[in-house]
Design an enzyme around this catalytic site. Structure first.
Site, mmCIF file in Angstrom:
data_model
loop_
_atom_site.group_PDB
_atom_site.id
_atom_site.type_symbol
_atom_site.label_atom_id
_atom_site.label_comp_id
_atom_site.label_asym_id
_atom_site.label_seq_id
_atom_site.Cartn_x
_atom_site.Cartn_y
_atom_site.Cartn_z
ATOM 1 C CD GLN A 87 31.965 79.556 5.420
ATOM 2 O OE1 GLN A 87 33.080 79.930 5.732
ATOM 3 N NE2 GLN A 87 31.596 78.282 5.535
ATOM 4 C CG PHE A 91 38.067 77.511 1.202
ATOM 5 C CD1 PHE A 91 37.612 76.502 0.369
ATOM 6 C CD2 PHE A 91 38.579 78.665 0.633
ATOM 7 C CE1 PHE A 91 37.674 76.639 -1.017
ATOM 8 C CE2 PHE A 91 38.650 78.814 -0.752
ATOM 9 C CZ PHE A 91 38.197 77.787 -1.577
ATOM 10 C CD GLU A 124 30.991 77.379 10.698
ATOM 11 O OE1 GLU A 124 31.760 76.694 9.999
ATOM 12 O OE2 GLU A 124 30.312 76.907 11.624
ATOM 13 N NE ARG A 154 32.367 68.058 11.740
ATOM 14 C CZ ARG A 154 31.532 67.195 11.151
ATOM 15 N NH1 ARG A 154 32.013 66.135 10.526
ATOM 16 N NH2 ARG A 154 30.235 67.381 11.165
ATOM 17 N NE ARG A 206 36.779 71.786 0.609
ATOM 18 C CZ ARG A 206 36.908 72.112 -0.679
ATOM 19 N NH1 ARG A 206 37.855 72.927 -1.064
ATOM 20 N NH2 ARG A 206 36.079 71.620 -1.576
ATOM 21 C CG PHE A 239 34.389 72.228 11.838
ATOM 22 C CD1 PHE A 239 34.389 73.599 11.663
ATOM 23 C CD2 PHE A 239 33.749 71.704 12.957
ATOM 24 C CE1 PHE A 239 33.756 74.439 12.576
ATOM 25 C CE2 PHE A 239 33.114 72.535 13.885
ATOM 26 C CZ PHE A 239 33.115 73.906 13.690
ATOM 27 C CB ALA A 272 28.650 70.825 8.801
ATOM 28 C CD GLU A 316 33.423 70.427 6.143
ATOM 29 O OE1 GLU A 316 32.297 69.916 6.319
ATOM 30 O OE2 GLU A 316 34.085 70.946 7.043
HETATM 31 N N1 MTE Z 1 34.258 75.084 -2.528
HETATM 32 C C1 MTE Z 1 34.560 76.313 -2.982
HETATM 33 N N2 MTE Z 1 34.733 76.498 -4.302
HETATM 34 N N3 MTE Z 1 34.711 77.376 -2.125
HETATM 35 C C2 MTE Z 1 34.564 77.224 -0.766
HETATM 36 O O1 MTE Z 1 34.689 78.191 -0.016
HETATM 37 N N4 MTE Z 1 34.090 75.663 1.090
HETATM 38 C C3 MTE Z 1 34.128 74.279 1.540
HETATM 39 C C4 MTE Z 1 33.358 73.383 0.577
HETATM 40 N N5 MTE Z 1 33.745 73.641 -0.781
HETATM 41 C C5 MTE Z 1 34.253 75.923 -0.258
HETATM 42 C C6 MTE Z 1 34.084 74.875 -1.210
HETATM 43 C C7 MTE Z 1 33.589 74.081 2.879
HETATM 44 S S1 MTE Z 1 34.584 74.382 4.213
HETATM 45 C C8 MTE Z 1 32.329 73.618 3.093
HETATM 46 S S2 MTE Z 1 31.752 73.300 4.640
HETATM 47 C C9 MTE Z 1 31.406 73.372 1.975
HETATM 48 O O2 MTE Z 1 31.982 73.680 0.712
HETATM 49 C C10 MTE Z 1 30.163 74.227 2.188
HETATM 50 O O3 MTE Z 1 29.258 74.116 1.155
HETATM 51 P P1 MTE Z 1 28.238 72.896 1.003
HETATM 52 O O4 MTE Z 1 27.755 72.549 2.361
HETATM 53 O O5 MTE Z 1 27.181 73.454 0.144
HETATM 54 O O6 MTE Z 1 29.006 71.791 0.365
HETATM 55 N N1 HPA Z 2 31.088 71.714 10.881
HETATM 56 C C1 HPA Z 2 31.254 72.981 10.483
HETATM 57 N N2 HPA Z 2 30.841 74.010 11.154
HETATM 58 C C2 HPA Z 2 30.214 73.775 12.314
HETATM 59 C C3 HPA Z 2 30.020 72.485 12.781
HETATM 60 C C4 HPA Z 2 30.476 71.402 12.027
HETATM 61 O O1 HPA Z 2 30.318 70.232 12.382
HETATM 62 N N3 HPA Z 2 29.389 72.570 13.953
HETATM 63 C C5 HPA Z 2 29.224 73.886 14.177
HETATM 64 N N4 HPA Z 2 29.720 74.622 13.191
HETATM 65 MO MO1 MOS Z 3 33.173 74.310 6.304
HETATM 66 S S1 MOS Z 3 34.847 74.278 7.518
HETATM 67 O O1 MOS Z 3 32.235 73.489 7.513
HETATM 68 O O2 MOS Z 3 32.773 75.939 6.444
#
Ligand code: MTE
Ligand code: HPA
Ligand code: MOS
Length: 766
Positions: free
Chosen positions: A200, A231, A235, A313, A345, A347, A514, A716
């Protein structure tokens, strides 16, 4: 479907390919000539001083080309994401069972695996800590404890007419992405390195590999087309796998692939933090909170990783949707000799929310009041009841109005009565109902990370290529960004392609995390596209002989009065007139600031809101349970893509439900993870979806902040809605206990634990 643009339910760009198998993941790429496969040699001890590492038998095994240990790292042997002290391969101490201490590269995956099993490592076992309570007592931390505070909590508690202490313990969760960690590192022309990584955070992988190998960052390129789920698990933790593949590629001069199989992935990589949550709360006779003192202790595993940020967080979500007139919320990042826990997801927010929600239920039970009424009483409001424990004022708070809507649409009052009546007459099956609000702060809690870049290019045939710093992990980021660009140019979505994310196209990016992937990269892409559109408008105005303000982009055309031109005609004309058709966009989130020392500021640009009401039934003889009906109302602002948003809400909810009710991580007394495969670790499937699941997106919900087309983040927050299922299970159990008896059911609420809680509840009766 070819309607452009934002607000439409367009399918995920890879939907069909995900299903029929044509979507290419790293392990599907054609293998380069001379490819080597890597395998890790891991620690059998939870904690040991490392002695001699004898790899001679590995080296002479068939097919083996190279081995590496800490001694082979030419640059800086550290992959710590926030704090230093996390070696790629340790030289002195192994700190958990599964800790990689060496790696082998061979001509086939089987040869590498076999050779790795021949390694001889000496180690002197040392005392190990596995339990959070134990670590907390010993003050065994991965980083300094933190305190978030507003007002005088001790005084408020002492003066309160009612006071309760409680605690609950919440387990961790494996990410169980379908694609396990993988990297393919290839030496390229001129001493540079190209790495496909399932990460990520390509920029962090790039920077750490440059440190490990002593190369300039410009010589290391990381590329990611898509992840088979992340998920949060990718990261920070992709750096280990990408780093070792790169080290072996560097040493051998050959391409190296490292892909963890499921058991290794689960044994080696970190998970969601389990938490021990404790609260001391003062309140009045109606249940209005007067003061709160909370302790959140996380089992972090052997290293700091992202734990301090996760804890930050968690602290900033331990208020959830409620105003605490005085609060002290302390966080302890406990060190244990287990996998190093990481982003997942939510955090930390889900664990913080659980502290608030379990505490509110305790208050309601203690006073014999309706839990929903007590929640409403404590909602953030105006008139001084709008300040968070981190001193950000809550603005545009939507939950009271949303709750009114859900009470009607889900018949909450009638169903509460019906359930109470059912329970009064039902000795074996018991039902429970719980409603949980969620307020989630959007923005990285580290202000620096709230920036993004994009590169947009239009070609002379009118096709458009978008590149940005965000990672597609299944969440639909690429299609949303494409919709944004199509909207700017008013062209069909099929005109816009998104190419793989690369550190050599957009530099110094933040992780896609995030939930802010679209907020940040969508905005950067919009700005880049607008730059090109302005230039194009200038050329069209000149051609039409009209002022530029009169130029309109509409339906794939450029118009002014009677003049019109196809979009492709205009791109060709721009090129003929030597006008650039590529542009960068750069966005940084406005208004935010946060002081990590005092834990105060304005860390979030806005809040996303959600509500869920869950009804469950438990079998008091077996502990089995079912989710009968769940009603969700969720605030995604003005949705860029309702179909994608709905998918995110349903997926997150089910993932949260799995965490809180099915997925149980079990380690033995030596710290060996016993649940390292789907045979012993139960994740939810489609069959576990509530029989009746109703998801509604909040209507007319434009984001009051100027986000990309007034949308809100979605990734999330809806995971936290699953807390409603856990509380409904506790509610069902409570129907068996003496009034006011404290709840004993922690998480995961597996049938085994539900049965134990049922017995404990019955034992409270006279
Ligand atoms: N959805 C799918 N299908 N697969 C994933 O790995 N990760 C989640 C969420 N939805 C995830 C998901 C997490 S932890 C985050 S932070 C966000 O997607 C990241 O993507 P976005 O910021 O574009 O929503
Ligand atoms: N969310 C997810 N990942 C992060 C964050 C957060 O707030 N801060 C630093 N890494
Ligand atoms: Mo999502 S736990 O912020 O990758």
């Amino acid at each position: 479907m070819d309607t452009a643009t934002v607000g439409h339910s367009v399918s995920h760009d890879s939907a069909a390919r995900h299903v029929d198998g044509r979507a290419v993941f790293i392990d599907d790429l054609p293998e380069p000539r001379d490819l080597l496969h890597a395998h890790l040699v891991t620690s059998p001890w939870a904690h040991a001083r490392l002695g001699a590492v004898d790899l001679s038998a590995c080296l002479t095994a068939p097919g083996v080309v190279a081995v590496v240990t800490a001694a082979d790292v030419p640059g800086v042997n550290d992959i710590g994401a926030i704090f230093k002290g996390e070696p790629l391969l340790p030289a002195e101490f192994a700190e958990y069972v599964g800790h990689p201490v060496a790696a082998v590269a061979a001509t086939t995956p089987e040869a590498a695996r076999h050779a790795a099993s021949l390694a001889r490592i000496d180690g002197e076992p040392l005392p190990a800590v596995f339990d959070v309570r134990n670590a907390l007592e010993k003050e065994h931390y991965v980083c300094a404890p933190m305190t978030m505070a507003r007002g005088d909590a001790a005084r408020a508690l002492a003066a309160a007419p009612f006071r309760l202490q409680g605690e609950t313990e919440i387990g961790g969760q494996d990410h169980f992405y379908l694609e396990t960690h993988v990297a393919l590192a290839t030496p390229v022309d001129g001493g540079a390195l190209h790495i496909y990584s399932s990460t990520q955070h390509p920029t962090e992988v790039q920077h750490l590999i440059s440190h490990i190998l002593g190369l300039p960052q410009a010589a290391v390129t990381v590329e990611v087309r898509r992840l088979g789920g992340a998920f949060g698990g990718k990261e920070s933790q992709a750096s280990l796998v990408a780093g070792i593949a790169s080290l072996l590629a560097w040493k051998t001069g050959r391409p190296v692939k490292l892909r963890l199989d499921r058991d290794d992935d689960m044994t080696i990589t970190g998970k969601r933090h389990g938490f021990l949550l404790r609260w001391d709360v003062g309140f009045d006779q109606e249940g209005r909170i007067l003061g709160v003192d909370m302790q959140l202790a996380a089992g972090c595993g052997w290293s700091a990783d992202l734990s301090s940020s996760v804890m930050s967080r968690a602290l900033s979500h331990a208020d959830n949707a409620y105003f605490y007139p005085a609060a002290r919320i302390r966080g302890f990042c406990c060190k244990t000799n287990l996998q190093s826990n990481t982003a997942f997801r939510g955090f930390g927010a889900p664990q913080g929310v659980i502290a608030a929600e379990a505490m509110l239920d305790d208050i309601a039970h203690h006073l014999g009041r309706d839990p929903l009424a007590v929640r409403k009483l404590n909602f953030y409001g105006t008139g001084g009841r709008d300040l968070t424990p981190y001193h950000q004022t809550v603005e545009h708070f939507r939950l009271p109005a949303m709750l009114e809507h859900l009470e009607r649409s889900a018949d909450l009052a009638e169903r509460r009565q019906a359930i109470d009546a059912f329970n009064a007459k039902s000795p074996v099956i018991r039902k429970g109902l719980a409603t949980v609000p969620v307020k989630f702060g959007v923005s990285f809690n580290n202000p620096m990370l709230n920036q993004a870049g994009a590169l947009v290019m239009a070609y002379t045939d009118g096709s458009i290529l978008v590149n940005h710093g965000g990672i597609e992990m299944g969440q639909g980021l690429y299609v949303k960004v494409a919709q944004v660009v199509a909207e700017v140019f008013q062209v069909p979505l099929s005109t816009v392609q998104v190419s793989s994310t690369r550190t050599d196209k957009v530099p110094n990016t933040s992780p896609t995390a995030a939930s802010s992937g679209t907020d940040l990269n969508g905005m950067a892409a919009q700005l880049a596209a607008e730059t090109i559109r302005e230039r194009m408008a200038g050329v069209a105005a000149e051609r039409f002989g009209v002022p530029v303000e009169e130029i309109e982009f509409k339906n794939g055309e450029i118009r002014s009065g009677n003049h019109h031109m196809e979009f492709a005609e205009l791109t060709a004309l721009c090129h003929a007139q030597r006008v650039s058709l590529s542009a960068n966009g750069y966005y940084r989130t406005p208004k935010i600031h946060f002081d990590g020392k005092t834990m105060t500021g304005h860390p979030f640009l806005y809040y996303s809101h959600g509500l869920a009401a869950a009804e469950v039934a438990i079998d008091t003889l077996t502990g089995e349970w079912k989710a009968l009906r769940v009603d969700i109302l969720h605030d995604v602002g003005r949705s860029l893509n309702p179909a994608i948003d709905r998918g995110q809400i349903e997926g997150a909810f089910l993932q949260g439900m799995g965490w809180l009710t099915m997925e149980e991580l079990v380690w033995d007394k030596e710290g060996r993870l016993l649940t390292h495969a789907p045979s012993t670790y139960k994740i939810p499937t489609a069959r576990d979806l509530p029989a009746d699941l109703r998801v509604e997106l909040l209507a007319n919900a434009d984001n009051p902040e100027a986000t990309v087309y007034r949308s809100k983040a979605v990734g999330e927050p809806p995971l936290i809605l699953a807390v409603s299922v856990w509380l409904a299970l506790r509610d069902a159990v409570a129907s068996l206990a003496a009034p006011g008896a404290p709840a004993t059911l922690g998480a995961p609420a597996t049938p085994e634990h539900i049965l134990a809680a049922v017995e404990a509840a019955r034992a409270t009766l006279p």
